[in-house]
Design a protein around this motif. Sequence first.
Motif, mmCIF file in Angstrom:
data_model
loop_
_atom_site.group_PDB
_atom_site.id
_atom_site.type_symbol
_atom_site.label_atom_id
_atom_site.label_comp_id
_atom_site.label_asym_id
_atom_site.label_seq_id
_atom_site.Cartn_x
_atom_site.Cartn_y
_atom_site.Cartn_z
ATOM 1 N N GLY A 62 5.412 4.296 -6.178
ATOM 2 C CA GLY A 62 4.317 5.211 -5.905
ATOM 3 C C GLY A 62 4.766 6.635 -5.681
ATOM 4 N N LEU A 63 3.773 7.525 -5.641
ATOM 5 C CA LEU A 63 4.008 8.924 -5.319
ATOM 6 C C LEU A 63 3.268 9.254 -4.033
ATOM 7 C CD1 LEU A 63 3.579 10.600 -8.827
ATOM 8 C CD2 LEU A 63 5.713 10.199 -7.577
ATOM 9 N N VAL A 64 3.880 10.081 -3.202
ATOM 10 C CA VAL A 64 3.271 10.502 -1.941
ATOM 11 C C VAL A 64 1.882 11.085 -2.219
ATOM 12 C CG1 VAL A 64 3.469 12.135 -0.021
ATOM 13 C CG2 VAL A 64 5.489 10.859 -0.794
ATOM 14 N N ASN A 65 0.919 10.664 -1.417
ATOM 15 C CA ASN A 65 -0.476 11.133 -1.449
ATOM 16 C C ASN A 65 -1.267 10.739 -2.697
ATOM 17 O OD1 ASN A 65 -0.276 12.269 1.127
ATOM 18 N ND2 ASN A 65 0.617 14.127 0.273
ATOM 19 N N LEU A 66 -0.753 9.818 -3.484
ATOM 20 C CA LEU A 66 -1.503 9.267 -4.611
ATOM 21 C C LEU A 66 -1.599 7.747 -4.438
ATOM 22 C CD1 LEU A 66 -0.104 11.280 -7.642
ATOM 23 C CD2 LEU A 66 -2.349 11.510 -6.546
ATOM 24 N N PRO A 67 -2.692 7.132 -4.891
ATOM 25 C CA PRO A 67 -2.869 5.695 -4.664
ATOM 26 C C PRO A 67 -1.863 4.835 -5.430
ATOM 27 C CG PRO A 67 -4.845 6.679 -5.671
ATOM 28 C CD PRO A 67 -3.831 7.750 -5.546
ATOM 29 N N VAL A 68 -1.422 3.775 -4.758
ATOM 30 C CA VAL A 68 -0.665 2.697 -5.387
ATOM 31 C C VAL A 68 -1.674 1.557 -5.530
ATOM 32 C CG1 VAL A 68 1.225 1.045 -5.156
ATOM 33 C CG2 VAL A 68 1.509 3.396 -4.315
ATOM 34 N N LEU A 69 -1.881 1.079 -6.757
ATOM 35 C CA LEU A 69 -2.848 0.020 -7.019
ATOM 36 C C LEU A 69 -2.155 -1.330 -7.048
ATOM 37 C CD1 LEU A 69 -4.809 1.632 -9.998
ATOM 38 C CD2 LEU A 69 -5.140 1.981 -7.550
ATOM 39 N N TRP A 98 -4.656 -8.105 1.399
ATOM 40 C CA TRP A 98 -3.461 -7.311 1.118
ATOM 41 C C TRP A 98 -3.108 -6.518 2.361
ATOM 42 C CZ3 TRP A 98 -1.683 -7.467 -4.035
ATOM 43 C CH2 TRP A 98 -2.562 -8.008 -4.965
ATOM 44 N N VAL A 99 -1.892 -6.675 2.854
ATOM 45 C CA VAL A 99 -1.429 -5.903 4.010
ATOM 46 C C VAL A 99 -0.297 -5.000 3.520
ATOM 47 C CG1 VAL A 99 -0.434 -5.990 6.319
ATOM 48 C CG2 VAL A 99 -2.105 -7.732 5.617
ATOM 49 N N TRP A 100 -0.540 -3.689 3.617
ATOM 50 C CA TRP A 100 0.402 -2.682 3.143
ATOM 51 C C TRP A 100 1.311 -2.248 4.278
ATOM 52 C CZ3 TRP A 100 0.062 -1.285 -2.049
ATOM 53 C CH2 TRP A 100 -1.085 -1.708 -2.717
ATOM 54 N N SER A 101 2.523 -1.823 3.958
ATOM 55 C CA SER A 101 3.491 -1.420 4.991
ATOM 56 C C SER A 101 3.064 -0.157 5.737
ATOM 57 C CB SER A 101 4.877 -1.230 4.381
ATOM 58 O OG SER A 101 4.850 -0.270 3.347
ATOM 59 N N ASN A 102 2.106 0.591 5.219
ATOM 60 C CA ASN A 102 1.620 1.775 5.957
ATOM 61 C C ASN A 102 0.470 1.425 6.897
ATOM 62 O OD1 ASN A 102 -0.510 1.378 4.214
ATOM 63 N ND2 ASN A 102 -0.563 3.474 3.437
ATOM 64 N N GLY A 103 0.145 0.125 7.022
ATOM 65 C CA GLY A 103 -0.900 -0.325 7.943
ATOM 66 C C GLY A 103 -2.253 -0.546 7.290
ATOM 67 N N ASP A 136 10.912 3.432 1.373
ATOM 68 C CA ASP A 136 10.633 2.048 0.996
ATOM 69 C C ASP A 136 9.238 1.668 1.467
ATOM 70 O OD1 ASP A 136 13.206 1.828 -0.016
ATOM 71 O OD2 ASP A 136 14.024 1.017 1.856
ATOM 72 N N ALA A 137 8.531 0.915 0.645
ATOM 73 C CA ALA A 137 7.186 0.461 0.993
ATOM 74 C C ALA A 137 7.007 -0.960 0.462
ATOM 75 C CB ALA A 137 6.137 1.391 0.398
ATOM 76 N N SER A 138 5.959 -1.605 0.937
ATOM 77 C CA SER A 138 5.688 -2.970 0.473
ATOM 78 C C SER A 138 4.221 -3.314 0.677
ATOM 79 C CB SER A 138 6.567 -3.970 1.237
ATOM 80 O OG SER A 138 6.213 -3.972 2.607
ATOM 81 N N PRO A 167 4.921 -11.312 -1.618
ATOM 82 C CA PRO A 167 5.263 -9.936 -1.253
ATOM 83 C C PRO A 167 5.669 -9.127 -2.486
ATOM 84 C CG PRO A 167 7.138 -11.353 -0.859
ATOM 85 C CD PRO A 167 6.028 -12.237 -1.404
ATOM 86 N N ALA A 168 5.550 -7.822 -2.362
ATOM 87 C CA ALA A 168 6.049 -6.911 -3.406
ATOM 88 C C ALA A 168 6.583 -5.662 -2.722
ATOM 89 C CB ALA A 168 4.940 -6.555 -4.388
ATOM 90 N N ALA A 169 7.788 -5.265 -3.078
ATOM 91 C CA ALA A 169 8.406 -4.055 -2.523
ATOM 92 C C ALA A 169 8.462 -2.981 -3.615
ATOM 93 C CB ALA A 169 9.808 -4.371 -2.015
ATOM 94 N N PHE A 170 8.371 -1.734 -3.189
ATOM 95 C CA PHE A 170 8.422 -0.613 -4.133
ATOM 96 C C PHE A 170 8.853 0.642 -3.392
ATOM 97 C CE2 PHE A 170 4.192 -1.181 -2.457
ATOM 98 C CZ PHE A 170 3.765 0.093 -2.108
ATOM 99 N N ASP A 171 9.238 1.659 -4.142
ATOM 100 C CA ASP A 171 9.629 2.946 -3.570
ATOM 101 C C ASP A 171 8.465 3.918 -3.691
ATOM 102 O OD1 ASP A 171 12.280 2.220 -2.998
ATOM 103 O OD2 ASP A 171 12.899 2.652 -5.060
ATOM 104 N N VAL A 172 8.335 4.766 -2.668
ATOM 105 C CA VAL A 172 7.377 5.874 -2.736
ATOM 106 C C VAL A 172 8.220 7.143 -2.799
ATOM 107 C CG1 VAL A 172 5.533 7.107 -1.544
ATOM 108 C CG2 VAL A 172 5.629 4.606 -1.437
ATOM 109 N N ARG A 173 7.954 7.965 -3.815
ATOM 110 C CA ARG A 173 8.716 9.188 -3.998
ATOM 111 C C ARG A 173 7.809 10.400 -3.861
ATOM 112 N NH1 ARG A 173 10.142 7.327 -9.421
ATOM 113 N NH2 ARG A 173 9.389 5.359 -8.729
ATOM 114 N N GLU A 174 8.418 11.494 -3.513
ATOM 115 C CA GLU A 174 7.672 12.751 -3.408
ATOM 116 C C GLU A 174 7.896 13.544 -4.684
ATOM 117 O OE1 GLU A 174 6.989 16.490 -0.386
ATOM 118 O OE2 GLU A 174 8.283 14.848 0.211
ATOM 119 N N ALA A 175 6.810 13.975 -5.284
ATOM 120 C CA ALA A 175 6.909 14.788 -6.503
ATOM 121 C C ALA A 175 6.733 16.249 -6.114
ATOM 122 C CB ALA A 175 5.832 14.381 -7.495
#
Length: 184
Positions: A62-69, A98-103, A136-138, A167-175
């Motif tokens: 994902g990208l910071v401040n944009l939705p991850v679907l 669905w429980v996201w790592s950001n709450g 890191d996010a999940s 579970p699914a893990a992914f990275d969130v990056r800042e563009a």
Amino acid sequence: FWTFFRPVTPADSDWTLSGQQCMPGEERVDLADVEAEIRRIVEDRFREIARPTVTLAPPTGGLVNLPVLAWTADAGEVTLSFEQPLPGTITASPTYEWVWSNGAVSYGPGLPYTADVSPTRAPDRYVHAVFDKDGDASVELTVTWRGAVTVPGLPPVDISPLVYSAPAAFDVREARTQLVAGDR
């Protein structure tokens, strides 16, 4: 124990409850054993259709401040038949959490991204989360199957829910944008 009756003709007649009887010398089958066998049948059969898989968009993170679907295949209501320990059917329906790592918490199977419906313009269409920092996010999907067993001549009996997680893990990056000198 319960006794059932089915006429000889026609051969496809339904079983009907004829009553309870106590028969000396017959082997008694405990109701808990019947329930355990039915649960075993349910778990064995559901293993093939109930294991969820998680699909994410964007698939590379994902990208910071944009939705991850996120989405999974929706199995919908399922009906399975069995003949042992007695004839019947099991009907069950899934719920999705669905429980996201950001709450954030989302519900439903989700839908794949389509270019004609933007997640930022129609956020209620998608299962999604927005992350405000990189790292890191999940997400963890829990699918709970609730259902009932029906035996001819008896009312449906609820079965204990079956719960599966993925579970699914992914990275969130800042563009960041960057101006570059050069000719057009």
